[in-house]
Scaffold this motif. Structure first.
Motif, mmCIF file in Angstrom:
data_model
loop_
_atom_site.group_PDB
_atom_site.id
_atom_site.type_symbol
_atom_site.label_atom_id
_atom_site.label_comp_id
_atom_site.label_asym_id
_atom_site.label_seq_id
_atom_site.Cartn_x
_atom_site.Cartn_y
_atom_site.Cartn_z
ATOM 1 N N GLY A 1 -47.181 -15.189 23.199
ATOM 2 C CA GLY A 1 -46.547 -15.801 22.048
ATOM 3 C C GLY A 1 -47.566 -16.351 21.081
ATOM 4 O O GLY A 1 -47.331 -16.395 19.873
ATOM 5 N N MET A 2 -48.708 -16.813 21.594
ATOM 6 C CA MET A 2 -49.808 -17.268 20.746
ATOM 7 C C MET A 2 -50.924 -16.240 20.699
ATOM 8 O O MET A 2 -51.430 -15.891 19.635
ATOM 9 C CB MET A 2 -50.346 -18.613 21.269
ATOM 10 C CG MET A 2 -49.358 -19.759 21.144
ATOM 11 S SD MET A 2 -50.062 -21.320 21.757
ATOM 12 C CE MET A 2 -50.077 -20.997 23.521
ATOM 13 N N ALA A 3 -51.313 -15.756 21.870
ATOM 14 C CA ALA A 3 -52.348 -14.718 21.971
ATOM 15 C C ALA A 3 -51.931 -13.811 23.115
ATOM 16 O O ALA A 3 -52.219 -14.104 24.281
ATOM 17 C CB ALA A 3 -53.721 -15.336 22.216
ATOM 18 N N GLU A 4 -51.227 -12.739 22.802
ATOM 19 C CA GLU A 4 -50.644 -11.870 23.802
ATOM 20 C C GLU A 4 -51.720 -11.340 24.762
ATOM 21 O O GLU A 4 -52.760 -10.830 24.352
ATOM 22 C CB GLU A 4 -49.950 -10.686 23.129
ATOM 23 C CG GLU A 4 -48.942 -9.962 24.012
ATOM 24 C CD GLU A 4 -47.710 -10.803 24.314
ATOM 25 O OE1 GLU A 4 -47.091 -10.582 25.364
ATOM 26 O OE2 GLU A 4 -47.388 -11.688 23.492
ATOM 27 N N PHE B 1 -44.075 -23.317 36.117
ATOM 28 C CA PHE B 1 -43.127 -23.722 35.074
ATOM 29 C C PHE B 1 -43.357 -22.823 33.862
ATOM 30 O O PHE B 1 -44.458 -22.737 33.338
ATOM 31 C CB PHE B 1 -43.333 -25.194 34.692
ATOM 32 C CG PHE B 1 -44.737 -25.504 34.250
ATOM 33 C CD1 PHE B 1 -45.086 -25.471 32.908
ATOM 34 C CD2 PHE B 1 -45.718 -25.805 35.185
ATOM 35 C CE1 PHE B 1 -46.373 -25.756 32.505
ATOM 36 C CE2 PHE B 1 -47.014 -26.089 34.779
ATOM 37 C CZ PHE B 1 -47.351 -26.065 33.435
ATOM 38 N N GLY B 2 -42.310 -22.136 33.422
ATOM 39 C CA GLY B 2 -42.448 -21.286 32.249
ATOM 40 C C GLY B 2 -43.594 -20.311 32.380
ATOM 41 O O GLY B 2 -43.633 -19.482 33.289
ATOM 42 N N LEU B 3 -44.564 -20.451 31.482
ATOM 43 C CA LEU B 3 -45.724 -19.558 31.468
ATOM 44 C C LEU B 3 -46.920 -20.130 32.216
ATOM 45 O O LEU B 3 -48.010 -19.565 32.155
ATOM 46 C CB LEU B 3 -46.134 -19.259 30.019
ATOM 47 C CG LEU B 3 -45.085 -18.562 29.151
ATOM 48 C CD1 LEU B 3 -45.587 -18.417 27.716
ATOM 49 C CD2 LEU B 3 -44.740 -17.201 29.737
ATOM 50 N N GLY B 4 -46.722 -21.247 32.894
ATOM 51 C CA GLY B 4 -47.851 -21.903 33.546
ATOM 52 C C GLY B 4 -47.634 -22.142 35.023
ATOM 53 O O GLY B 4 -46.523 -22.032 35.546
ATOM 54 N N VAL B 5 -48.721 -22.480 35.709
ATOM 55 C CA VAL B 5 -48.682 -22.872 37.108
ATOM 56 C C VAL B 5 -49.742 -23.947 37.302
ATOM 57 O O VAL B 5 -50.840 -23.866 36.742
ATOM 58 C CB VAL B 5 -48.917 -21.668 38.049
ATOM 59 C CG1 VAL B 5 -50.268 -21.026 37.796
ATOM 60 C CG2 VAL B 5 -48.780 -22.086 39.508
#
Length: 693
Positions: free
Chosen positions: A474-477, A441-445
């Motif tokens: 977005g927070m820590a590239e 989902f989005g940036l996660g799994v």
């Protein structure tokens, strides 16, 4: 001198699954989930360090609930390790000569995490990989030495090649590590607590090794605290033949030949290796006219993959391992006197066949695997004890990609184990079913797995594992968080049961029934980069309830403890390109491993680490590797000093076909003992030639 725990009914003697081709890479931009495309007479102290469940528990642990002094020590050591790698990080990040990042980064694919192919940046558990190039660069001929360079892994060896050894992952006992070769569980049921015979595994013929460090190898078995997955196949290898010959110190000789045939429908490979050495005197007790303790090993691998159609394929793999080891410290069969003319012969034949169906979204595989082991021990040339072990496994595993972001993995394993020592026979079945769901989902799994085991002797148990990864873009590239938690159980092994029911057990062990062990573990990781420095920090914790140990006080047999043993720690993994030619890479582990009463677990170094400096120039490659093992204690709380070993290796490609190789081990010629009473190899040198046809 205390006697060892004897083999069951012995006389007086002293001790793949889906995605077998694991070399595919994908572009970093593709975030969709990948579709599944003795021991009878081994030396006393060594037996205790290597085979005893009590002493073989943990390697080096230190994590969440560190005591204050342990935390300070771990942070200080971690700071020194990072300082060595980051001292030039900012400078290198600005130098054009340093390796520049590209728009498309290859992301490695691994199988060991879920028994089906996964991109390594889509899993929530800790996995490290040794590919063929890395193994050749390190130069070690034995698997044990290769594993000893990996984060969180410690290997204890009682002397040189072929001597009794144990691999521990994050401080867990060697028998809690599942070792799989080409999809075959090659653990030996006739060894104490089903210990893998790591000392007889050579690196020749291996194309890839994947190591799952924790917290649970759920899909491989509820008792798999860690998993070592080895492959002898390479799905992208071209047809050809390669030969290798090496000679060196201690009358060492190693020869190998590997062949591959690859067509559109058929890929076949075969490898044959022979290793011999006269060795050195391995034990202090052999002090009167000491002899050299040699070793011989012959290993053959074969594999075949046939694409019957676009959807159906057949795979077959087979292995034959023969090891003959000389050692000190056995008992004369007539007088029971301690002698040093001892031999240990080991034979293992294993094979696996699998039929696979693969469509665009669904892959299913049915397989059968069998592994047979025979061990024989000789005192002054007379047979004193022998055992046979057999493991037969029928498996069905499938992977179904419901959508581009959702995958289900399911399966069932039916395993039959048998042990025989000529006077008694034991056997047992275990059936396990499992289901794992993975959702991106989005940036996660996130992945959730469940397993249900039905054991002939100990009933039914459920275990589970939840893992996940979240990219912090977005927070820590370039940074990500990874976490996992899981449970497991281990039924008492056939060896433990047989020993406690044999003639050499007595109360309290013989009168106390053994129950299953239960485990729980977690890990939390931070992954990212600082300039050109790739960095991974992992905190982990593992607990074992009702641990089974050998009675070292009265030598009555195997006992069940009450309470919890714990292994907690910190791992640091880093890699820094210094220029186009130079690279430095390494890992550090701090461990706090304690028994139920709070005492340190035996033979668990508090810190371990490895640093390699790698240099490459056109057809030349060289590596300097330093391995550090921190202080530890033996079973009686006697301190064991730390050790630091420096090894050199180099390769020179003379042409497309010919290459020269050389290595020097233990450059400083230190004699610091890993196990009290057992010598370590001094400085040794080797030279070899490799040819491709």
């Amino acid at each position: 001198m205390h006697l060892l725990p004897l083999a069951p009914n012995a006389g007086l003697t002293a001790t793949t699954p889906i995605g077998e081709g694991m070399t595919v890479s994908h572009s970093h931009g593709n975030h969709s989930i990948a579709s599944p495309a003795d021991q009878a007479q081994i030396q006393p102290e060594a037996w205790l360090a290597i085979q005893s469940p009590q002493l073989n528990s943990d390697v080096s642990n230190t994590a969440a609930s560190f005591p204050a002094h342990s935390l300070v020590a771990a942070l200080r050591s971690a700071a020194l390790f990072l300082g060595a790698l980051t001292g030039s990080c900012v400078t290198m990040a600005q130098e054009p000569s340093a390796t520049a990042s590209t728009d498309v980064v290859e992301v490695e694919e691994v199988v060991v995490s879920s028994r089906t192919p996964d991109l390594i940046d889509q899993i929530g558990v800790s996995v490290s990989v040794l590919d063929e190039d890395t193994m050749q660069s390190l130069g070690y001929p034995d698997l044990a030495s290769l594993l000893d360079t990996q984060p969180g892994v410690t290997v204890t060896m009682a002397g040189g090649y072929g001597k009794a050894a144990a691999v521990r992952i994050r401080g867990e006992e060697g028998y809690r590590t599942r070792i799989v070769l080409d999809g075959i569980n090659i653990a030996d049921p006739s060894s104490p607590q089903v210990s893998p015979r790591i000392e007889h595994l050579v690196s020749s013929g291996l194309t890839r090794v994947e190591i799952l460090r924790g917290p649970q190898g759920l899909l491989w078995g509820a008792d798999a605290g860690g998993v070592i997955l080895m492959s002898t196949t390479d799905t992208v290898a071209a047809s050809g033949v390669e030969g290798y010959l090496e000679v060196g110190s201690d009358d060492f000789y190693q020869g190998a030949i590997n062949g591959v045939l690859s067509t559109d429908q058929l890929t076949a490979s075969v490898s044959l290796s022979q290793l011999e050495t006269d060795g050195f005197n391995a034990r202090e007790i052999d002090s009167v006219d000491p002899d050299r303790d040699g070793y011989e090993n012959t290993t053959a691998h074969g594999a075949l993959s046939w694409a019957i159609s676009d959807a159906i394929s057949l795979q077959v793999a087979a292995t034959d391992i023969s090891g003959d080891n000389e050692y000190d410290g056995c008992y004369d069969t007539a007088t029971f006197a301690l002698i040093h003319d001892c031999d240990d012969e080991y034979e293992q034949q294993a094979w696996r066949g699998a039929l696979r169906y693969a469509s665009e979204r669904h892959t299913v595989e049915l397989s059968y695997a069998s592994s047979d082991t025979e061990r024989a021990f000789f005192s002054a040339g007379i047979l004193s004890y022998e055992t046979e072990g057999e493991t037969d496994t029928t498996s069905l595993i499938g992977a179904w990609r419901l959508t581009g972001n959702t995958r289900l993995t399911y399966g069932v394993d039916h395993e039959e184990q048998a042990l025989s020592d000529a006077s008694t026979d034991w056997s047992r079945d275990n059936t396990g079913i499992y289901l794992e769901a993975q959702q991106r989902f989005g940036l996660g799994v996130v992945t959730f797995g469940w397993r249900h085991d039905d054991n002939d002797d100990f009933g039914e148990f459920d275990s589970w594992r939840i893992s996940g990864r979240y990219d912090l873009d977005g927070m820590a590239e370039g940074w990500a968080l990874r976490a996992a938690i899981g449970t497991g159980f281990r039924a008492p092994s056939l060896y433990e049961i047989a020993y406690n029911n044999g003639p050499f057990a007595y109360p309290p062990a013989s009168s106390a029934p053994l129950l299953e062990e239960e485990s729980e573990g977690w890990e939390l990781a931070l992954i990212g980069a600082v300039g050109n420095l790739d960095l991974e920090l992992i905190w982990f914790d593992q607990e074992i309830d009702n641990e089974i140990i050998f009675d070292l006080a009265g030598y009555s047999g195997y006992l069940q403890t009450t309470g919890t043993s714990q292994s907690e720690g910190l791992e640091i993994i880093a890699s820094l390109p210094l220029s186009e030619r130079w690279r430095i890479e390494g890992n550090f582990t701090s461990l706090d491993a304690t028994q139920q009463n709070g005492d340190d677990r035996a033979y668990r170094p508090d810190q371990t680490g490895q640093v390699s400096i790698v240099w490459t120039r056109n057809d030349l490659r060289a590596r300097v590797t330093g391995r550090y093992t921190g202080e530890a204690t033996d079973p009686f709380m006697t301190s064991i000093d730390d050790t630091f070993t420096i090894d050199l290796s180099a390769q020179w490609d003379l042409s497309d076909r010919w290459a020269l190789e050389a290595r020097v081990l233990n450059v400083t010629d230190h004699d610091d003992q890993q196990l009290p009473g057992y010598y370590v190899p001094g400085m040794t040198a080797y030279a070899g030639v490799r040819v491709k046809l």
